[in-house]
Design an enzyme around this catalytic site. Structure first.
Site, short mmCIF file in Angstrom:
data_model
loop_
_atom_site.label_atom_id
_atom_site.label_comp_id
_atom_site.label_asym_id
_atom_site.label_seq_id
_atom_site.Cartn_x
_atom_site.Cartn_y
_atom_site.Cartn_z
N CYS A 98 -3.04 -17.46 -3.58
CA CYS A 98 -2.83 -18.91 -3.50
C CYS A 98 -3.48 -19.67 -4.66
O CYS A 98 -4.48 -19.25 -5.23
CB CYS A 98 -3.37 -19.54 -2.22
N ARG A 124 -0.13 -17.19 -8.88
CA ARG A 124 -1.07 -16.81 -7.82
C ARG A 124 -0.40 -16.67 -6.46
O ARG A 124 -1.05 -16.29 -5.48
CB ARG A 124 -2.19 -17.83 -7.72
N TRP A 144 0.22 -17.61 -1.24
CA TRP A 144 0.45 -16.18 -1.11
C TRP A 144 -0.03 -15.86 0.30
O TRP A 144 -1.22 -15.88 0.57
CB TRP A 144 -0.35 -15.41 -2.15
N ASN A 193 -7.50 -21.61 -0.65
CA ASN A 193 -7.29 -20.30 -1.25
C ASN A 193 -8.43 -19.41 -0.78
O ASN A 193 -9.60 -19.74 -1.00
CB ASN A 193 -7.29 -20.43 -2.79
N GLY A 194 -8.09 -18.31 -0.11
CA GLY A 194 -9.13 -17.40 0.37
C GLY A 194 -8.76 -16.88 1.75
O GLY A 194 -7.63 -17.04 2.20
N GLU A 241 -2.07 9.42 -9.86
CA GLU A 241 -1.92 8.00 -10.16
C GLU A 241 -2.20 7.73 -11.65
O GLU A 241 -1.50 6.95 -12.30
CB GLU A 241 -2.86 7.18 -9.25
N LYS A 272 0.45 6.16 -14.55
CA LYS A 272 0.19 5.00 -15.42
C LYS A 272 0.48 5.35 -16.87
O LYS A 272 1.09 4.59 -17.60
CB LYS A 272 -1.28 4.54 -15.32
N GLU A 287 4.29 5.65 -17.45
CA GLU A 287 5.17 4.49 -17.33
C GLU A 287 4.90 3.40 -18.37
O GLU A 287 5.82 2.67 -18.71
CB GLU A 287 5.17 3.92 -15.91
N HIS A 311 -1.24 29.02 -12.44
CA HIS A 311 -0.03 29.69 -11.94
C HIS A 311 1.19 29.27 -12.75
O HIS A 311 2.29 29.23 -12.23
CB HIS A 311 0.16 29.37 -10.46
N LYS A 362 9.66 -4.13 -11.28
CA LYS A 362 8.47 -4.19 -10.43
C LYS A 362 8.80 -3.67 -9.03
O LYS A 362 8.03 -2.96 -8.42
CB LYS A 362 7.95 -5.64 -10.36
O1 M6R Z 1 6.22 -2.04 -3.94
P1 M6R Z 1 5.95 -0.59 -3.71
O2 M6R Z 1 4.53 -0.25 -3.54
O3 M6R Z 1 6.78 -0.02 -2.59
O4 M6R Z 1 6.47 0.11 -5.02
C1 M6R Z 1 6.52 1.49 -5.14
C2 M6R Z 1 6.71 1.94 -6.57
O5 M6R Z 1 7.93 1.49 -7.07
C3 M6R Z 1 5.60 1.44 -7.47
O6 M6R Z 1 4.34 1.83 -7.00
C4 M6R Z 1 5.78 1.97 -8.90
O7 M6R Z 1 5.59 3.34 -8.91
C5 M6R Z 1 4.80 1.27 -9.85
N1 M6R Z 1 5.49 0.81 -11.02
C6 M6R Z 1 3.70 2.14 -10.30
O8 M6R Z 1 2.88 1.54 -11.24
#
Ligand code: M6R
Length: 633
Positions: A19, A45, A92, A118-119, A503, A507, A510, A526, A628
């Site tokens: 927010c 926000r 938000w 906000n909070g 993870e 990163k 991507e 293996h 996204k």
């Molecule tokens: O909104 P979601 O968490 O469901 O999204 C899942 C993936 O599309 C998302 O985590 C994607 O892998 C990101 N770009 C990773 O950084």
């Protein structure tokens, strides 16, 4: 931190989430256009709903509704509003879905006090019950509305500022508040506790807002408020008070106010990224706040107990998610195995349809999604529901499709994430899921309540450890990115380290477009080790559940790989035979508490990916071929 970032480090105390609020009061100027422009700059926000309250000749005029600013602006003709004093909000959602009623501002029973916030108010449930029992009529499901009613209750026969102080004394949690009172049309009251709030000073006009960009039309002189401060602004004046422990308050001296007052030189565009060059790096640095908000918003939430009891009594627990959220699900599965003695089934959402025949009505599907709109995850939920399973949803977006389709809902509180690469939402998911694993441990009898409580208390230190990890990691990640000269690398780990490695590798892939493959370190011999030749980069995530990963690091180094071992500094590793081609990167200590290690070990991978992406000339906020939110199969 880079120079450009250092130059605006002054803004970083206000990295806040969830927010945006604004309030403007002027001597002889219609302030509504300023409020609308401020809201445009705060929309990053949150964009679930918008609202404005104007005080005019002893009355309050409020227009508010669900939707993004431009849509609400047109639908409710916000530009028609006029007045010398107004507050505004862009939301938000955290408590209650994003609809017209839950949009801010919220009012008391008499409709004379309006509040934007906000909070997160942590003691929301008990305060709400008490207010209802005393006859207050609550219209929304928000925590914010409670503030208006608490002030109303305290204001009988008292000056407004005293009523505000008394209301603040009853609230636990985080807040930046803007408040107008119909009886005082040239005043905006405010209060701040761990959510960002600043005052902007102009000629015959003063304003308050969640972030600097929203104040830049008012002037460049900004007063930086501290936690526990509250007061009011008028067009030409202001008063700031500090709450005292145990009740009461004192007024700040003119010298104290002067010490907080600074002139900022920022363009609105740079300021909307908090002075950072990209949203991704801003969001990486927002992680301590996001994790803290998520902890505070969930640690006492009864929904967590209900979820834990469902998990403990389920025949099978299937954890589904995509991408980063899947990695948070992996962390959950590991911690739940350890703390609740539950063996879970973590599945990639798009793979669920191939095994869905095995899902039954006594199973629980835990669906994790930042956006709550990912097609694959929603489809997995649909299949599970079709087979009679119960669905628990974990999302960052209240009112999303996943939220609406879940039988039980849990929320991370990371605020909007704009960079395509998930960062702050990942560690917020980890925090929420770790709290859930601990509660589940109590339900299964694997943990006794005091033990679970003491680990949950220790998790309070995650935000500060994260800050320390960011500080320690950034220079190392930057140096590593500069020296990096390879088309691919491995990221190895065992147990929790493997989930973090996956993870980290995602990163790097991507946003830097470098092939990074995460592998369970034990499995690397293996097959994958065949790729290793002189100077092949291998990063190793060492966690306290698997110090034996040191042996795998040594194997790699022995074959000429350039090995970087990342570990909490207090984790003992048998690396005695290390060669010159192995570097050990010591990050803040975890005291051996596994739950803290994702917060310590993830930032270096995020930062390495970010720094490498920028050095290679890519835009980390908008990586090619990616969106996204993936709403298609
Ligand atoms: O909104 P979601 O968490 O469901 O999204 C899942 C993936 O599309 C998302 O985590 C994607 O892998 C990101 N770009 C990773 O950084």
């Amino acid at each position: 931190m880079r120079n450009a970032e250092k130059a605006v480090s002054v803004t970083q105390r206000w990295k806040g989430l969830l927010c945006g609020i604004i309030g403007v009061t002027a001597v002889d100027l219609n302030v509504v256009p300023l409020v609308i422009r401020g809201l445009q700059r705060l929309e990053y926000r949150g964009y679930d709903s918008v609202g404005i309250a104007v005080t005019s000749s002893g009355t309050l005029l409020i227009r508010k509704g669900a939707g993004e600013l431009e849509a609400v602006r047109r639908r409710l003709s916000l530009d028609e509003l006029q007045g010398l004093t107004a507050i505004g909000h862009t939301r938000w959602a955290t408590h209650g879905p994003p609809n017209d009623i839950n949009a801010h501002p919220h009012t008391d029973c008499s409709g004379t006090v309006a509040v934007v916030h906000n909070g997160v108010i942590r003691n929301y449930s008990s305060l709400r019950q008490e207010l209802v029992a005393r006859g207050h009529r609550l219209k929304s499901e928000t925590d914010t509305e409670l503030v208006a009613h608490l002030i109303e209750e305290a204001s009988a026969g008292k000056p407004f500022i005293e009523a505000l102080a008394s209301a603040l004394g009853k609230i636990e949690g985080t807040y930046a508040l803007g408040i107008v009172n119909a009886g005082e049309p040239d005043r905006i009251y405010f209060a701040k506790m761990r959510s960002p709030l600043l005052i902007g000073i102009g000629k015959g006009v003063r304003a308050l807002a969640s972030d600097i960009p929203a104040l830049l039309d008012i002037g460049k002189t900004i007063v930086f408020l501290d936690d526990g401060e509250f007061g009011y602004i008028t067009p030409n004046d202001m008063a700031i008070y500090r709450l005292l422990p145990g009740g009461g308050y004192v007024k700040l001296t003119p010298q104290e106010v002067a010490a907080r007052t600074k002139v900022v030189e920022l363009s609105p565009e740079a300021a909307s990224k908090g002075g950072y060059p990209h949203f991704m790096i801003k969001e990486i640095y927002e992680q301590p706040e996001a994790v803290r908000e998520t902890y505070d918003g969930n640690v006492e939430d009864p929904a967590l107990d209900r979820a834990a009891s469902l998990l403990a009594s389920a025949e099978k627990v299937i954890v589904v998610a995509a991408g980063t959220s899947y990695h948070a699900g992996l962390v959950f599965s590991l911690i739940a195995a350890r703390r609740a003695r539950l063996l879970l089934y973590p599945l990639i959402a798009s793979e669920v349809s191939y095994v869905s025949d095995a899902i039954g009505k006594d199973d629980v599907l835990l669906a994790v999604s930042q956006s709550g709109e990912t097609y694959d995850t929603l489809e997995a939920m649909r299949l599970a529901k079709e087979r009679g399973a119960t669905v628990i949803g974990v999302t960052n977006v209240v009112g999303s499709a996943l939220d609406r389709a879940s039988d039980l809902k849990l929320y991370t509180r990371a605020g909007p994430e704009i960079g395509v690469a998930a960062t702050k939402t990942f560690l917020s998911q980890v925090m929420l899921l770790e709290l859930l694993a601990l509660r589940t441990g109590v339900e299964t009898g694997a943990l006794d309540r005091p033990e679970a409580l003491s680990i949950a208390n220790a998790l309070k230190s995650a935000p500060s450890l994260l800050s320390a990890a960011l500080e320690a990691s950034d220079p190392v990640a930057t140096a590593m990115a500069r020296a990096f000269n390879s088309k691919s690398l491995y990221v190895l780990g065992r147990g929790l380290g493997h989930a973090i490695a996956k993870e980290g590798a995602l990163k790097i892939k991507e946003i830097a477009y470098v092939h990074a493959e995460a592998y369970p370190a034990g499995e690397s011999k293996h097959g994958p080790i065949a790729l290793v030749e002189r100077d092949f980069p291998v990063m190793v995530v060492a966690t306290s559940d698997s110090p034996e990963v040191a042996g795998n690091a040594i194997e790699m180094a022995a074959r000429g790989a350039k090995v970087f071992v990342t570990r909490p500094a207090d984790l003992r590793l048998e690396l005695s035979s290390q060669k010159g081609n192995m570097s050990v990167i010591d990050l803040p200590p975890s005291g051996g508490l596994l739950e803290l290690e994702p917060f310590i070990l993830s930032p270096i991978y995020q930062l390495f990916a970010y720094r490498l992406s920028v050095l290679l000339g890519h835009n980390p906020d908008k990586p090619r071929n990616l969106a996204k939110t993936v709403t298609v199969e």
